[in-house]
Design an enzyme around this catalytic site. Structure first.
Site, PDB file in Angstrom:
ATOM      1  N   GLU A  31      -6.784   7.221   1.039  1.00  0.00           N
ATOM      2  CA  GLU A  31      -7.137   6.080   1.892  1.00  0.00           C
ATOM      3  C   GLU A  31      -5.860   5.620   2.584  1.00  0.00           C
ATOM      4  OE1 GLU A  31      -8.956   2.737   0.057  1.00  0.00           O
ATOM      5  OE2 GLU A  31     -10.456   3.932  -0.990  1.00  0.00           O
ATOM      6  N   ASP A  42      -7.403  -8.261  -0.314  1.00  0.00           N
ATOM      7  CA  ASP A  42      -6.219  -7.624  -0.867  1.00  0.00           C
ATOM      8  C   ASP A  42      -5.389  -8.579  -1.710  1.00  0.00           C
ATOM      9  OD1 ASP A  42      -6.858  -5.238   0.351  1.00  0.00           O
ATOM     10  OD2 ASP A  42      -5.755  -5.705   2.181  1.00  0.00           O
TER      11      ASP A  42
END
Length: 222
Positions: A31, A42
């Site tokens: 990724e 995140d």
């Protein structure tokens, strides 16, 4: 049965070499984070990596160039991961076309729920809070595999694997039979990865991989 290892790296000047090292170290999929100024999903490690990337000038076009350069070095699937606002600014169809032209196998849009923009082929994310209907829809619309978010909250290393993963994996298999399930968010140790792999078809390692990447390619090969 072989399990899939997905490694997350942030796009940057050194990322193609890091991705090559990760693949040499056993990664089956990479990724590539496309940094965003307000990454809601995140945790601190990925946020810091995104801040460094943005300071380095890694805007969308530069990230696409990084993707293309990474494709020249590795043969495994490459999956850009970003946020809807970036695609809104760049152009949804334009981004999808340009990413695939640069070598992307699919993409992940962390804050775009299943059912929205169904024409955009992407890997869908589901969480322990997802309803049965959401699981079914995500399974129908996902592109290749279903991303199981093991916890509610942001990414980042934690102590121990979330107890919610077992139930989520069971529900996802019932709602989306035959769709591979990969678990991510909070996979912070080899023990966590083994435990997650026992319940799913693969694991996604993000924050821990970025921490290792700070040691350079040699650390990722290990």
């Amino acid at each position: 049965m072989s399990k899939t290892l997905v490694i997350y790296l942030m796009s940057g000047r050194g990322t193609p070499e890091l991705a090559q090292a990760a693949v040499e170290g056993g990664a089956d999929v990479v990724e590539l984070g496309f940094p965003f100024s307000d990454p809601l999903a995140d945790g601190p490690v990925i946020r810091r990596a995104a801040e460094r990337a943005l300071a380095e000038g890694m805007r969308t076009q530069a990230c696409l160039e990084c993707l293309a350069a990474t494709r020249e070095r590795v043969d495994v699937p490459l999956i850009p991961m970003t946020y809807a606002s970036l695609l809104e600014a760049y152009g949804w169809e334009r981004f999808a076309d340009d990413a695939r032209s640069a070598g992307a196998k699919s993409l992940i849009v962390a804050d775009l729920p299943a059912g929205e923009r169904p024409e955009l082929r992407r890997i869908q994310l589901v969480a322990p809070t997802s309803t049965e209907e959401r699981l079914r829809l995500a399974g129908e619309q996902t592109d290749g595999w279903l991303y199981l978010v093991t916890v509610t909250g942001t990414t980042g290393a934690r102590i121990g694997l979330s107890e919610a993963l077992g139930g989520l994996a069971e529900r996802a298999r019932a709602a989306a039979p035959g769709v591979p399930l990969y678990a991510g968010f909070g996979i912070s140790s080899a023990a966590d990865a083994r435990a997650a792999a026992a319940l799913t078809d693969g694991v996604v390692v993000g924050s821990r991989a970025l921490e290792e990447a700070e040691g350079g390619p040699t650390a990722l090969r290990g």
